[in-house]
Scaffold this active site. Structure first.
Site, PDB file in Angstrom:
ATOM      1  CG  ASN A 163      -7.721  41.023 -30.445  1.00 53.73           C
ATOM      2  OD1 ASN A 163      -7.680  39.804 -30.524  1.00 53.73           O
ATOM      3  ND2 ASN A 163      -6.695  41.763 -30.810  1.00 53.73           N
ATOM      4  NE  ARG A 202      -8.910  50.995 -29.467  1.00 57.46           N
ATOM      5  CZ  ARG A 202      -9.439  51.235 -28.296  1.00 57.46           C
ATOM      6  NH1 ARG A 202      -9.067  52.323 -27.636  1.00 57.46           N
ATOM      7  NH2 ARG A 202     -10.333  50.431 -27.772  1.00 57.46           N
ATOM      8  CB  CYS A 213      -7.710  47.585 -28.063  1.00 59.43           C
ATOM      9  SG  CYS A 213      -8.214  46.431 -29.362  1.00 59.43           S
ATOM     10  CG  ASP A 225     -13.016  52.470 -29.853  1.00 54.11           C
ATOM     11  OD1 ASP A 225     -12.870  52.063 -31.022  1.00 54.11           O
ATOM     12  OD2 ASP A 225     -13.803  51.956 -29.043  1.00 54.11           O
TER      13      ASP A 225
HETATM   14  P1  4NP Z   1     -10.958  48.059 -30.665  1.00 55.32           P
HETATM   15  O1  4NP Z   1     -12.270  48.782 -31.212  1.00 55.32           O
HETATM   16  O2  4NP Z   1     -11.083  47.993 -29.159  1.00 55.32           O
HETATM   17  O3  4NP Z   1      -9.879  48.982 -31.104  1.00 55.32           O
HETATM   18  O4  4NP Z   1     -10.889  46.696 -31.319  1.00 55.32           O
HETATM   19  C1  4NP Z   1     -13.560  48.379 -30.871  1.00 55.32           C
HETATM   20  C2  4NP Z   1     -14.151  47.335 -31.530  1.00 55.32           C
HETATM   21  C3  4NP Z   1     -15.436  46.963 -31.237  1.00 55.32           C
HETATM   22  C4  4NP Z   1     -16.145  47.642 -30.271  1.00 55.32           C
HETATM   23  C5  4NP Z   1     -15.549  48.683 -29.591  1.00 55.32           C
HETATM   24  C6  4NP Z   1     -14.255  49.056 -29.902  1.00 55.32           C
HETATM   25  N1  4NP Z   1     -17.461  47.285 -29.982  1.00 55.32           N
HETATM   26  O5  4NP Z   1     -18.099  47.963 -29.142  1.00 55.32           O
HETATM   27  O6  4NP Z   1     -17.997  46.314 -30.553  1.00 55.32           O
END
Ligand code: 4NP
Length: 152
Positions: free
Chosen positions: A8, A11, A5, A122
């Protein structure tokens, strides 16, 4: 099997935990890991909201630390599964051409159960319900994927 994702922390570690559980149930011996296309959270454990929602379903997040995808991952893993279309496009553009066939969407194994939902949304900026939706989607698709591998 590598789940990918953006950060990390939400998801893909959830996908890793769900799939490890399915693989364990079916006694499948597979290398299962996760990574992010971005390094914002490098070295961090999964998001506490992902851990809370997952542990309530009996999932195990122990030892997980966020990392960014590496060039070696494209060689190392047989299947590289992206949470959403943006992650998918990032992976395709980063992958050597000979490994692009390994890259798929995580939800591509669920077919009709998800009524056409193709991406894992997300949950980072939303409420707790987003984390439940993520787990429900992962459970459907990864349950089928584990069954498919078990039948091969
Ligand atoms: P992930 O979610 O891609 O599912 O781990 C996110 C975690 C952090 C961020 C965006 C999406 N961020 O912008 O910091």
């Amino acid at each position: 099997m590598l789940f990918v994702c953006l950060g990390n922390i939400c998801r893909s570690p959830s996908a890793e935990a769900v799939f490890k559980d399915k693989a364990h149930e079916l006694q499948l011996e597979l290398q299962i890991d996760s990574a992010g296309t971005a390094a914002y959270h490098q070295g961090n454990p999964p998001d506490p909201r992902s851990i809370k929602a997952g542990e309530a379903r009996g999932l195990d997040f122990s030892g997980m630390q966020a990392r960014k995808i590496t060039d070696d991952d494209f060689n190392q893993f047989d299947l590289i599964l992206a949470a959403d279309n943006s992650n998918f496009e990032d992976l395709i553009s980063r992958s050597p051409v000979e490994y692009q066939h390994k890259i798929r969407l995580i939800l591509s194994f669920a077919d009709y159960e998800l009524n056409g939902v193709e991406e894992v949304p997300d949950p980072y900026y939303g409420g707790e319900n987003g984390f439940e939706i993520v787990l429900d989607l992962l459970d459907s698709s990864l349950g089928r994927l584990a069954q498919k591998i078990n039948n091969e």
